[in-house]
Design an enzyme around this catalytic site. Structure first.
Site, PDB file in Angstrom:
ATOM      1  N   CYS A 133     -61.777  15.327 115.961  1.00 31.30           N
ATOM      2  CA  CYS A 133     -61.814  16.792 115.838  1.00 31.30           C
ATOM      3  C   CYS A 133     -63.033  17.351 116.559  1.00 31.30           C
ATOM      4  CB  CYS A 133     -61.843  17.199 114.365  1.00 31.30           C
ATOM      5  SG  CYS A 133     -61.897  18.991 114.108  1.00 31.30           S
ATOM      6  N   GLN A 179     -50.075  20.395  94.804  1.00 27.65           N
ATOM      7  CA  GLN A 179     -50.944  19.441  95.479  1.00 27.65           C
ATOM      8  C   GLN A 179     -50.909  19.689  96.985  1.00 27.65           C
ATOM      9  OE1 GLN A 179     -53.026  17.295  94.258  1.00 27.65           O
ATOM     10  NE2 GLN A 179     -52.424  16.947  92.151  1.00 27.65           N
ATOM     11  N   GLU A 206     -50.348  25.299  80.382  1.00 27.87           N
ATOM     12  CA  GLU A 206     -51.129  25.711  81.550  1.00 27.87           C
ATOM     13  C   GLU A 206     -51.662  27.125  81.317  1.00 27.87           C
ATOM     14  OE1 GLU A 206     -53.081  26.470  84.787  1.00 27.87           O
ATOM     15  OE2 GLU A 206     -52.226  24.463  84.542  1.00 27.87           O
ATOM     16  N   ASP A 226     -54.050  16.333  83.228  1.00 30.58           N
ATOM     17  CA  ASP A 226     -54.371  16.581  84.639  1.00 30.58           C
ATOM     18  C   ASP A 226     -55.249  17.821  84.713  1.00 30.58           C
ATOM     19  OD1 ASP A 226     -54.499  16.582  87.360  1.00 30.58           O
ATOM     20  OD2 ASP A 226     -52.371  16.985  87.706  1.00 30.58           O
ATOM     21  N   CYS A 244     -59.227  14.720  89.349  1.00 27.81           N
ATOM     22  CA  CYS A 244     -59.559  15.065  90.731  1.00 27.81           C
ATOM     23  C   CYS A 244     -61.071  15.070  90.959  1.00 27.81           C
ATOM     24  CB  CYS A 244     -58.965  16.416  91.116  1.00 27.81           C
ATOM     25  SG  CYS A 244     -59.514  17.796  90.085  1.00 27.81           S
TER      26      CYS A 244
END
Length: 472
Positions: free
Chosen positions: A71, A293, A350, A395, A422
């Site tokens: 890049c 995602q 959620e 999650d 994550c």
């Protein structure tokens, strides 16, 4: 070591997420923005308790196995960190970082634990299905830029027309947008939003593309401080020759002070405000602000891992196949829907209401009638759910789980919990509480969702033991 002194040394390792460690004669120096095995010079900024923090002055020598960056923006753009590292070395670094953070938890474990390494992303370039580009300038008073924040800067923007973690369609849309809004002799200049002054019009360009269908959404985010006819912008995009297909061009208004894409009203300039993506045989309706995602193909690896852990429990007859599964912090309900065929009922919780509505719509699309999605904070919602779980999937967001919510989750006394993380530092913190309350790690694996960046996902299977290791 003293403040402002300059040291030269080799970066021995990089701790999560991007803290390089140099072993100087007087102790260790932590410095950001470096890679393993580089020879660097740093200036000491802070010394405390025998540990020093330094600022990178110069990379004197690259690592012996350094490769040329694919890049042209690497080093200037703040997006990617590892483009000059061989991919196998990057994988080793991420695995080592996760294992290092989990080391205290492994030491506390009282049952057998298996570390399963790191799973690779199926694609290493052009993997992102969503990008949020920012308008601005690279230097004060310079020409209009559209891209990513300059490395180490909150204000300067680098136009990333050669970005490699997106495909050609993203680059074409970015370039066409920048060309259209750059000052022209026959059109009044359109301002960009200055964060310091809190003045201006152009803020962000959000682009989403489905990997499997090729559908594209483009959303221009502006303030309401100016009014402009965006017909020409729409036509410029529709005239592009793209591999995919633009299904919607949108205009979102955002006057918030935060440097984030916030929906304060969206109008459709062309087409529709959603598209469909496919994941592991299921169909998902994606809107501009839906959580999904950002690496679709690697997300399949992640979700197959979760499903594989559960299947192994079924095979060993450790859990019943017609049980109730909680999917907490469920987003748009991807995990819940993937598990629906092997459960009597899946309940997703959620806090983002739009994500919950999307989850409900996706369940209808996939003809799944045993999924229930509840909008609200996990901490509060759990008190109102009458049916108890047989298995819990977690999650959570990057900051991990609220300690009070963690206590409620533990009090269900389910035999198995699967934690999808994550951010391994948050995972390591939450694991300590789980282990204090008798939940030991049985299996764990890292998954590389974001090649060339410092981010990494981790999946952990927790098993409840008879006793506790300490007071919980």
């Amino acid at each position: 070591m003293k403040k402002k002194e300059v040291y030269t040394g080799i970066v021995k390792r990089v701790e999560f997420p991007n803290k390089g460690i140099i072993e100087a004669p007087d102790g260790k120096i932590a410095v950001k923005g470096v890679l393993p095995d580089q020879k660097v010079s740093v200036q000491i900024q802070k010394v405390r308790n025998g540990k020093a923090e330094g600022r990178l002055l110069e990379v004197l020598e690259e690592a012996p196995d350094c490769i040329e960056s694919p890049c042209i923006h690497f080093g200037k753009c703040g997006g990617c960190s590892y483009l000059t590292m061989p991919y196998v070395k990057e994988l080793g670094l991420k695995e080592q970082q996760v294992r290092s953070l989990l080391k205290p938890a492994v030491a506390r474990n009282t049952t057998r634990f298996t570390w399963e390494g790191i799973k690779v992303s199926p694609i290493k370039f052009a993997y992102r299905n969503k990008m949020e580009f920012s308008f601005g300038d690279e230097v004060m008073g310079g020409p209009l830029c559209l891209g990513m924040h300059k490395k180490g800067s909150f204000y300067d923007i680098v136009t990333v027309s050669g970005c490699r973690i997106v495909d050609d369609d993203y680059r074409a849309i970015l370039s066409a947008t920048l060309d259209y809004f750059s000052p022209m002799y026959d059109r009044k200049e359109i301002s960009f939003y200055h964060r310091m002054k809190q003045e201006g019009y152009l803020r962000h360009l959000l682009v989403r593309k489905a990997v499997r269908t090729g559908d594209i959404l483009v959303d221009l985010i502006t303030t309401t401080q100016e009014e402009h006819d965006l017909t020409g912008f729409k036509e410029a995009l529709l005239n592009l020759e793209l591999e995919g297909r633009i299904t919607g061009i949108l205009h979102t208004k955002n006057d918030s002070l935060a440097d984030a894409v916030i929906d304060e009203g969206t109008e459709i300039l062309y087409g529709q405000d959603f598209f469909y993506e496919q994941l592991l045989g299921l169909k998902f309706r994606i809107t501009p602000f839906s959580f999904f995602q950002t690496n679709s193909l690697s997300a399949e690896v992640l979700y197959q891992t979760v499903r594989g852990y559960i299947q192994s429990l079924y095979d060993q007859k450790n859990i019943k196949q017609d049980g109730v599964i909680y999917d907490l912090y469920s987003g748009t309900g991807t995990i819940a829907q993937l598990l629906a065929p092997v459960a009597t009922k899946v309940i997703g919780v959620e806090i983002v209401e739009e994500a919950v509505e999307a989850a409900k719509e996706n369940a209808r699309l996939n003809h799944l009638d045993n999924c229930e999605f509840i909008a609200g904070d996990v901490l509060k919602v759990l008190d109102d759910i009458e049916v108890k779980p047989d298995l819990i999937i977690l999650d959570p967001p990057r900051d991990g789980i609220n300690p009070k919510a963690l206590t409620k989750i533990i009090n269900y006394d389910v035999n198995y919990i699967i934690y999808v993380s994550c951010k391994p530092t948050s995972l390591a913190r939450d694991l300590e509480i789980f282990q204090q309350n008798g939940y030991m790690m049985s299996r764990a694996v890292a998954v590389d969702q974001f090649p060339w960046t410092s981010h990494v996902e981790t999946v952990v299977l927790l098993t409840r033991t008879e006793g506790t290791t300490s007071e919980g």
